[in-house]
Design a protein around this motif. Structure first.
Motif, PDB file in Angstrom:
ATOM      1  N   ALA A 129       0.631  -1.155  -0.018  1.00 12.29           N
ATOM      2  CA  ALA A 129       0.038  -0.077   0.074  1.00 12.29           C
ATOM      3  C   ALA A 129       0.821   1.396   0.093  1.00 12.29           C
ATOM      4  N   LEU A 130       1.997   1.270   0.840  1.00  8.43           N
ATOM      5  CA  LEU A 130       2.822   2.194   1.060  1.00  8.43           C
ATOM      6  C   LEU A 130       3.553   2.442  -0.425  1.00  8.43           C
ATOM      7  N   VAL A 131       3.868   1.564  -1.160  1.00  9.44           N
ATOM      8  CA  VAL A 131       4.538   1.717  -2.525  1.00  9.44           C
ATOM      9  C   VAL A 131       3.707   2.186  -3.422  1.00  9.44           C
ATOM     10  N   SER A 132       2.426   1.887  -3.319  1.00  7.92           N
ATOM     11  CA  SER A 132       1.193   2.392  -4.343  1.00  7.92           C
ATOM     12  C   SER A 132       1.066   4.090  -4.221  1.00  7.92           C
ATOM     13  N   LEU A 133       1.162   4.443  -2.979  1.00  8.41           N
ATOM     14  CA  LEU A 133       0.819   5.858  -2.627  1.00  8.41           C
ATOM     15  C   LEU A 133       2.119   6.590  -2.936  1.00  8.41           C
ATOM     16  N   LEU A 134       3.363   6.015  -2.766  1.00  9.48           N
ATOM     17  CA  LEU A 134       4.865   6.786  -3.284  1.00  9.48           C
ATOM     18  C   LEU A 134       4.705   6.983  -4.644  1.00  9.48           C
ATOM     19  N   ALA A 135       3.716   6.264  -5.571  1.00  9.49           N
ATOM     20  CA  ALA A 135       3.880   6.662  -6.968  1.00  9.49           C
ATOM     21  C   ALA A 135       3.731   8.215  -7.145  1.00  9.49           C
ATOM     22  N   VAL A 136       3.314   8.759  -6.185  1.00 11.86           N
ATOM     23  CA  VAL A 136       2.909  10.326  -6.286  1.00 11.86           C
ATOM     24  C   VAL A 136       4.381  10.901  -5.738  1.00 11.86           C
ATOM     25  N   SER A 137       4.819  11.748  -6.739  1.00 15.93           N
ATOM     26  CA  SER A 137       6.222  12.721  -6.191  1.00 15.93           C
ATOM     27  C   SER A 137       5.985  13.265  -4.890  1.00 15.93           C
TER      28      SER A 137
END
Length: 577
Positions: free
Chosen positions: A476-484
């Motif tokens: 989930a964290l990796v998914s949210l970190l797709a935003v700069s």
């Protein structure tokens, strides 16, 4: 002195006082002594007289044993039983005289009928007398047997009290049965530990027979249903005994045709019995699926709650799930999600979650009945963490369906709700919510809106339990970190950065290194120099270097992203210092 004893004319007007048990027993023994030899000379209806003779002999033996019991005359049950026995033997004596009298010519069928009736009466009386003798209550003073056991009573006294209760249930009339059931209910209410002894020493099969609406008065039946319900709910041993003695069928019939008060008690018992998975299949065998579904629709609040609990219990059985669908249970359950009491709502949500996780067939049925909308409504309205957990499990199961996946991924309200549960829910709610965040296709705008839950996701990555939580939190964290902007926000959170770096430490065995490595690699994918500096300053470089040397998967790539070609020497010098 009583006036009746001093006035002869008045005394003659009084009915004769009933004989004492001892006097009645003497009369019975005298009759048997004369009757048994006389039956040997009877030449008509010989097979029937052989049966009667055997029963008379058995009765004589049991009465001899009765007279040897020290307190037999004190037992109130004998005040009715002995006169009945005396009356039966008198009738047998009359029939004996008629069969021996050549001048008496009764109809053959009439005599056969009379003999058979006497045999039936005597069989019942022998059974009752045998029950009294085997119970052991005749060897104790009535005062001891009838006194309600206290908390400090010995196991032996309690066992004797239970045997006496069940003896009265089987032999006594309505008043005896009522008082015995009241005592049993009081015992179970005051001392739950006694349920196991009741199951062991009591005649549970007879108690269950009192549930029959045709054979007992309503007051006896209602108390019997309550007693069975208490036994089913108090202990594993008594619940097992109730089921094995065949209570499920009578209880379901009670739900089908009894008063609402009886339905409530019977439904509670069925819910408890079906809590054991090995018992659930039997509901279908008794035709109980439709009965329970109907009670879910039209029962009182209490009856409805227990019925939903029973439906939830039996829904774990694959064959019964099909029957539930055929009986229209799914729209009923979905309606209860938004209209039932909190307790019933939780059970309905649990049942829906079980059905949703079982097969694509049920997921399609739930979606066709607008189940996702009902679940989302319940998610918004409920404050119970248990209910929310079941609702989220059902939503997670449905999210694998295309239409549900698209709807959930595009719902800002839902995304914000589960992000809030990641921050403030219990560990199970956090686990399921993180799984949804990891799997859904969330827009960048919504990812920015919920970026505040990233610190909670980092913290969840440190949790060893439940299994799989670290992985879904990292995903989930990796998914949210797709935003700069989310990358910069996370590295500005010193506590989260320190947690990530500590997870990278080769000495930290509590967290699989692939999770923090994946997060750091994502942060550094097109990450800014500011992100690099903060991670390096926190010690990430040294841990990644060691992990790379240990050939941990992904460590080398993450290290390369963190160092960069132009700044490699600077980072190396920083690490040495």
């Amino acid at each position: 002195m009583h006036p009746a004893t001093t006035n002869p004319s008045r005394q003659q007007q009084q009915p004769p006082s009933p004989a004492s048990p001892a006097e009645t027993l003497d009369r019975i023994n005298q009759l048997l002594t004369n009757l048994l030899p006389s039956t040997l000379s009877i030449t008509s209806f010989t097979s029937r007289w052989q049966v009667l003779r055997a029963k008379l002999a058995s009765l004589k033996s049991m009465l001899s044993e009765l007279s040897d019991s020290p307190h037999w005359s004190e037992n109130p049950l004998l005040q009715a039983l002995l006169p009945n026995i005396f009356s039966t033997i008198q009738r047998v004596q009359t029939l004996s005289h008629q069969c021996c009298d050549p001048s008496f010519t009764p109809g053959k069928l009439l005599m056969q009928s009379d003999l058979d009736m006497c045999t039936g009466w005597m069989s019942k009386q022998i059974h009752d007398l045998d029950l009294l003798l085997r119970s052991g209550v005749l060897r104790q003073s009535t005062a001891i047997v009838l006194s309600h056991p206290s908390v400090n009573s010995s196991k032996e006294d309690l066992s004797l009290f239970i045997k006496d209760l069940f003896t009265r249930l089987q032999i006594g009339g309505t008043e005896f049965k009522k008082k015995a059931l009241d005592s049993l209910i009081q015992l179970l209410s005051e001392d739950e530990k006694s349920a196991g002894l009741v199951a062991k020493d009591g005649k549970i099969s007879y108690l269950i027979s009192l549930l029959d609406m045709n054979a007992n008065t309503s007051i006896i039946r209602e108390r019997a249903v309550l007693a069975v319900s208490m036994l089913a709910s108090i202990s594993d041993l008594s619940r097992k005994c109730v089921f094995e003695e065949g209570a499920l069928g009578p209880l379901l019939r009670t739900i089908d045709s009894g008063s609402m008060s009886l339905k409530e008690k019977a439904a509670m018992a069925v819910e408890c019995i079906t809590a054991d998975a090995e018992n659930a299949w039997a509901v279908s065998a008794y035709g109980g699926v439709s009965i329970l579904v109907e009670l879910c629709k039209s029962g009182s609040v209490v009856a409805q709650s227990h019925a939903i609990g029973a439906v939830r219990n039996i829904s774990t059985n694959e064959d019964i799930r099909v029957a539930l669908a055929e009986e229209g249970a799914i729209p009923v359950l979905l309606q209860l999600l938004v209209s039932a009491t909190a307790s019933a709502q939780e059970k309905a949500a649990n049942c829906v979650a079980i059905l949703a996780s079982s097969s694509e067939y049920f997921r399609n049925l739930l979606l066709q009945e607008k189940g996702l909308h009902r679940l989302l409504h319940c998610l918004h309205e409920s404050s119970s963490s248990d209910t929310l957990e079941h609702v989220l499990r059902a939503i997670y199961s449905l999210s694998g369906m295309d239409s549900a996946f698209r709807m959930l991924s595009s719902s800002t309200t839902f995304i914000v709700q589960i992000a809030d549960l990641v921050k403030h829910g219990n560990v199970m709610l956090q686990h399921i919510s993180a799984s949804l965040l990891a799997n859904l296709s969330i827009s960048e705008g919504n990812k920015r809106i919920i970026s505040g839950c990233m610190g909670s996701l980092v913290k969840l990555m440190e949790s060893a339990k439940p299994d799989g939580l670290q992985e879904v939190a990292a995903n989930a964290l990796v998914s949210l970190l797709a935003v700069s902007s989310s990358k910069k926000e996370l590295v500005r959170d010193e506590k989260s950065v320190m947690r990530l770096v500590q997870m990278l430490d080769p000495k930290n065995d509590f967290v699989s290194k692939k999770f923090p490595i994946a997060v750091v690699a994502t942060i550094m994918a097109s990450g800014s120099q500011g992100c690099r500096k903060r991670l390096v300053a926190a010690g990430a470089y040294g841990h990644l270097q060691r992990l790379s040397e240990m050939e941990v998967a992904g460590a080398k790539k993450a290290l390369q992203r963190l160092s960069g070609n132009r700044l490699k020497s600077i980072f190396s010098r920083t690490w040495r210092e």
